[in-house]
Motif scaffolding. Structure first.
Motif, PDB file in Angstrom:
ATOM      1  N   VAL A   1       0.852  -1.159   0.022  1.00 40.09           N
ATOM      2  CA  VAL A   1      -0.068   0.028   0.135  1.00 40.09           C
ATOM      3  C   VAL A   1       1.021   1.187  -0.035  1.00 40.09           C
ATOM      4  N   ASP A   2       1.940   1.250   0.960  1.00 38.65           N
ATOM      5  CA  ASP A   2       2.659   2.545   0.994  1.00 38.65           C
ATOM      6  C   ASP A   2       3.480   2.403  -0.592  1.00 38.65           C
ATOM      7  N   THR A   3       3.828   1.387  -1.284  1.00 40.18           N
ATOM      8  CA  THR A   3       4.484   1.738  -2.451  1.00 40.18           C
ATOM      9  C   THR A   3       3.569   2.202  -3.519  1.00 40.18           C
ATOM     10  N   PHE A   4       2.531   1.454  -3.569  1.00 40.72           N
ATOM     11  CA  PHE A   4       1.461   2.146  -4.524  1.00 40.72           C
ATOM     12  C   PHE A   4       1.169   3.448  -4.459  1.00 40.72           C
ATOM     13  N   GLU A   5       0.726   4.079  -2.838  1.00 44.07           N
ATOM     14  CA  GLU A   5       0.721   5.456  -2.722  1.00 44.07           C
ATOM     15  C   GLU A   5       1.563   6.398  -3.261  1.00 44.07           C
ATOM     16  N   LYS A   6       2.908   5.962  -3.214  1.00 43.17           N
ATOM     17  CA  LYS A   6       3.800   6.844  -4.033  1.00 43.17           C
ATOM     18  C   LYS A   6       3.896   6.831  -5.494  1.00 43.17           C
ATOM     19  N   ALA A   7       3.479   5.531  -5.900  1.00 38.07           N
ATOM     20  CA  ALA A   7       3.601   5.313  -7.361  1.00 38.07           C
ATOM     21  C   ALA A   7       2.306   6.038  -7.933  1.00 38.07           C
ATOM     22  N   TYR A   8       1.334   6.064  -7.279  1.00 37.79           N
ATOM     23  CA  TYR A   8       0.075   6.448  -7.864  1.00 37.79           C
ATOM     24  C   TYR A   8       0.111   7.914  -7.837  1.00 37.79           C
ATOM     25  N   ALA A   9       0.671   8.722  -6.679  1.00 34.52           N
ATOM     26  CA  ALA A   9       1.122  10.180  -6.558  1.00 34.52           C
ATOM     27  C   ALA A   9       1.657  10.677  -7.819  1.00 34.52           C
ATOM     28  N   GLN A  10       2.737   9.744  -8.117  1.00 34.27           N
ATOM     29  CA  GLN A  10       3.673  10.267  -9.250  1.00 34.27           C
ATOM     30  C   GLN A  10       3.085  10.039 -10.328  1.00 34.27           C
ATOM     31  N   LEU A  11       2.141   8.992 -10.767  1.00 34.44           N
ATOM     32  CA  LEU A  11       1.367   8.640 -11.878  1.00 34.44           C
ATOM     33  C   LEU A  11       0.419  10.131 -11.968  1.00 34.44           C
ATOM     34  N   ILE A  12      -0.189  10.529 -11.127  1.00 32.51           N
ATOM     35  CA  ILE A  12      -1.289  11.488 -11.407  1.00 32.51           C
ATOM     36  C   ILE A  12      -0.613  12.843 -11.303  1.00 32.51           C
ATOM     37  N   GLY A  13       0.453  12.931 -10.555  1.00 31.73           N
ATOM     38  CA  GLY A  13       1.144  14.391 -10.537  1.00 31.73           C
ATOM     39  C   GLY A  13       0.915  15.151  -9.200  1.00 31.73           C
ATOM     40  N   THR A  14       0.625  14.288  -8.128  1.00 35.37           N
ATOM     41  CA  THR A  14       0.592  14.939  -6.711  1.00 35.37           C
ATOM     42  C   THR A  14       1.728  14.684  -5.926  1.00 35.37           C
ATOM     43  N   LYS A  15       1.665  15.601  -4.771  1.00 38.68           N
ATOM     44  CA  LYS A  15       2.763  14.976  -3.979  1.00 38.68           C
ATOM     45  C   LYS A  15       2.486  13.957  -2.894  1.00 38.68           C
ATOM     46  N   TYR A  16       1.106  13.752  -2.716  1.00 40.00           N
ATOM     47  CA  TYR A  16       0.506  12.678  -1.538  1.00 40.00           C
ATOM     48  C   TYR A  16      -0.452  11.911  -2.180  1.00 40.00           C
ATOM     49  N   CYS A  17      -0.566  10.747  -1.740  1.00 37.92           N
ATOM     50  CA  CYS A  17      -1.686   9.706  -1.903  1.00 37.92           C
ATOM     51  C   CYS A  17      -2.053   8.927  -0.703  1.00 37.92           C
ATOM     52  N   VAL A  18      -3.238   8.710  -0.453  1.00 38.14           N
ATOM     53  CA  VAL A  18      -3.672   8.014   0.784  1.00 38.14           C
ATOM     54  C   VAL A  18      -4.765   6.925   0.100  1.00 38.14           C
TER      55      VAL A  18
ATOM     56  N   ALA B   1      -6.799  11.027 -16.759  1.00 41.85           N
ATOM     57  CA  ALA B   1      -7.431  11.987 -17.791  1.00 41.85           C
ATOM     58  C   ALA B   1      -6.999  13.512 -17.633  1.00 41.85           C
ATOM     59  N   GLY B   2      -7.061  14.350 -18.809  1.00 41.09           N
ATOM     60  CA  GLY B   2      -6.153  15.566 -18.613  1.00 41.09           C
ATOM     61  C   GLY B   2      -7.250  16.758 -18.885  1.00 41.09           C
ATOM     62  N   TYR B   3      -7.212  17.843 -18.421  1.00 42.88           N
ATOM     63  CA  TYR B   3      -7.755  19.157 -18.422  1.00 42.88           C
ATOM     64  C   TYR B   3      -6.946  20.267 -18.457  1.00 42.88           C
ATOM     65  N   LYS B   4      -6.465  21.058 -19.601  1.00 40.27           N
ATOM     66  CA  LYS B   4      -6.033  22.333 -19.389  1.00 40.27           C
ATOM     67  C   LYS B   4      -4.378  22.127 -18.650  1.00 40.27           C
ATOM     68  N   GLY B   5      -3.648  20.991 -19.100  1.00 38.94           N
ATOM     69  CA  GLY B   5      -2.597  20.774 -18.609  1.00 38.94           C
ATOM     70  C   GLY B   5      -2.498  20.136 -17.069  1.00 38.94           C
ATOM     71  N   LYS B   6      -3.650  19.781 -16.486  1.00 39.04           N
ATOM     72  CA  LYS B   6      -3.518  19.098 -15.349  1.00 39.04           C
ATOM     73  C   LYS B   6      -4.296  17.655 -15.447  1.00 39.04           C
ATOM     74  N   LYS B   7      -4.065  16.778 -14.516  1.00 40.83           N
ATOM     75  CA  LYS B   7      -4.819  15.570 -14.496  1.00 40.83           C
ATOM     76  C   LYS B   7      -6.155  15.782 -13.486  1.00 40.83           C
ATOM     77  N   LEU B   8      -7.256  15.265 -13.895  1.00 38.13           N
ATOM     78  CA  LEU B   8      -8.234  15.218 -13.013  1.00 38.13           C
ATOM     79  C   LEU B   8      -7.963  14.493 -11.682  1.00 38.13           C
ATOM     80  N   GLY B   9      -8.342  15.237 -10.810  1.00 37.97           N
ATOM     81  CA  GLY B   9      -7.944  14.971  -9.392  1.00 37.97           C
ATOM     82  C   GLY B   9      -6.957  15.963  -8.599  1.00 37.97           C
ATOM     83  N   THR B  10      -6.251  16.735  -9.627  1.00 38.15           N
ATOM     84  CA  THR B  10      -5.119  17.628  -9.266  1.00 38.15           C
ATOM     85  C   THR B  10      -5.630  19.107  -9.245  1.00 38.15           C
ATOM     86  N   ILE B  11      -6.823  19.353  -9.394  1.00 37.39           N
ATOM     87  CA  ILE B  11      -7.527  20.738  -9.815  1.00 37.39           C
ATOM     88  C   ILE B  11      -7.930  21.361  -8.530  1.00 37.39           C
ATOM     89  N   GLY B  12      -8.682  20.751  -7.747  1.00 32.15           N
ATOM     90  CA  GLY B  12      -9.292  21.178  -6.585  1.00 32.15           C
ATOM     91  C   GLY B  12      -8.525  20.921  -5.483  1.00 32.15           C
TER      92      GLY B  12
END
Length: 453
Positions: free
Chosen positions: A90-107, A216-227
């Motif tokens: 789970v820890d490994t996936f959280e880091k990998a998914y955050a990187q995939l989506i383009g955020t610093k953190y994932c839970v 998915a992308g919107y104006k240079g950002k991935k969905l989930g990283t806008i709000g």
């Protein structure tokens, strides 16, 4: 009969836009093989031969040796809960998914619904508060709001996009509104520029329900990283899947730590019991499946989008089935479903149910998706009748809440949507995609027979 109601296949392709024709000429999209559907015989539902006979769609989820080995290794370890070890699956996936989506953190969480509920609680939304969201979504979106005993206020849609209408969102704001949860139906973006502007104007938080919007992308950002926070689902039917499972992503360290604490039954990473929270933890088996599935995730995402673009180009200017509207700035989609609007006036006014029976018999798995908006479900009366809600909200507020459950655009959208589950089928070949178009055109050419179904 008017020209638009009397298109045959050759006329239909003669009406393709210049942009689509240019793509075809450049071999970006192969030229469609124009032939009369009369060669195919009568509709399969009426006894004819189907377009697709005994031909399976790509399976999803796909089981690989890497997944099986990961599950076996996890089983042998006897470390099945994320709290049993550090830097586990789970820890490994959280880091990998955050990187995939383009955020610093994932839970990680146990589901997309749990991810949403975690965010609502972590943001301090509580009884007496209100959250505005879409009526055309899984009940999990509303359930996440109710879990914190807030009031889920539903705003109407843009019927051609199936996404929440920002203008109706703004009309529904009250002094008690704390957040907006836009839902990316089909994995495509809402009008997020407008929604974020409204949130800023009224000092509201934004929790993105990106459960269907992986990558998915919107104006240079991935969905989930806008709000402020983004939520994803890994339920078995999703494009990234582990049976159940979900995730919260974000860039605010303190807020994401609060999300961790909430989903860890109110217990912080240092072991202190500090707040209210259920146990929503992702387990090590889910983490193992997800880590093993990340191989090829981008390639599958790109293939689904390429096939959706191909279908959209083929259907350009065809009035009978209109692909889901995309807002300016939409780069691609998560494509949990491939959605279209059925316009019966171009099918001899045949009810959508007859069209669906006809095309399903041709071997194409179109369905109507969510049958109606959540404003038409019994939870509304149940909620307003609860003693707890009567204590937390005035009689006048609950009366207005029920009166606002008149959402005509949502009713239009749900009544005419035709959808294809995309996680597996949009991994198909171009021949598979042509089968979809062939079946649509066959049913269209025999639209005068739909009344016989």
């Amino acid at each position: 009969m008017e020209e638009t109601n009397d298109l045959n296949r050759r006329k239909f392709f003669g009406k393709l836009g210049a942009g689509t024709l240019a793509m075809m000429a450049a071999n970006t999209i192969p030229a469609y093989s124009i032939h009369s559907s009369l060669d195919k015989g009568k509709l399969a539902v009426l006894g004819g031969e189907p377009i697709r006979k005994n031909k399976a769609w790509p399976a999803w989820p796909q089981v690989t040796e890497k997944m099986l080995n990961a599950m076996a290794d996890t089983t042998r370890s006897a470390k099945w809960s994320r709290i049993s070890l550090k830097d586990g699956n789970v820890d490994t996936f959280e880091k990998a998914y955050a990187q995939l989506i383009g955020t610093k953190y994932c839970v990680g969480t146990g589901s997309g619904t749990q991810a949403l509920a975690t965010c609502v609680e972590a943001l301090g939304i509580e009884p007496g508060d209100e959250v505005i969201t879409s009526p055309y979504t899984d009940m999990g979106t509303v359930s996440a709001i109710i879990t914190s005993r807030a009031l889920p206020v539903l705003a109407d849609l843009h019927a051609d996009s199936y996404q929440i209408d920002p203008e109706d969102v703004e009309r529904k704001i009250t002094p008690h509104t704390k957040a907006i949860i836009p839902v990316y139906l089909g994995g495509l973006a809402c009008d997020m520029d407008r929604i974020m502007a409204i949130a800023k104007k009224h000092n509201l938080k934004v929790i993105e329900d990106a459960c269907q919007g992986h990558l998915a992308g919107y104006k240079g950002k991935k969905l989930g990283t806008i709000g402020d926070l983004g939520c994803f689902s890994f339920q078995a039917s999703k494009g990234i899947a582990c049976g159940e499972g979900g995730a919260v992503v974000g860039n605010d360290f303190d807020l994401m730590e609060q999300c961790f604490t909430v989903q860890n039954h109110g217990t912080a990473r240092n072991g202190k019991h500090v707040t209210i929270g259920p146990k929503y933890r992702m387990n090590e088996f889910e983490g193992a499946i997800l880590m093993a599935q990340l191989d090829g995730v981008r390639e599958r995402f790109e293939l689904r989008n390429a096939n959706a673009d191909y279908l959209n180009a083929k259907l350009k200017d065809f009035p009978g089935l209109v692909p889901q509207r995309r807002y300016e700035g939409t780069e691609n989609g998560g494509l949990y479903i491939y959605a279209l609007a059925y316009h019966k006036e171009h099918f001899n006014n045949a009810d959508r149910s007859k069209f669906l029976k006809a095309i399903q018999a041709e071997g194409i798995g179109f369905t109507g998706y969510i049958p109606n908006g959540l404003h038409r479900e019994p939870w509304v009366d149940h909620l307003t009748g609860l003693r707890s809600y009567k204590k937390m909200y005035s009689t006048a507020r609950l009366k207005t809440f029920k009166e606002q459950m008149v959402l005509p655009q949502c009713d239009i959208a749900s009544s005419r949507m035709v959808s294809l589950w995309a996680s597996g089928p949009l991994l198909g070949s171009r021949q598979d995609m042509d089968n979809i178009i062939d079946a649509i055109m066959k049913v269209y050419d025999h639209r005068d027979k739909l009344s016989e179904i």
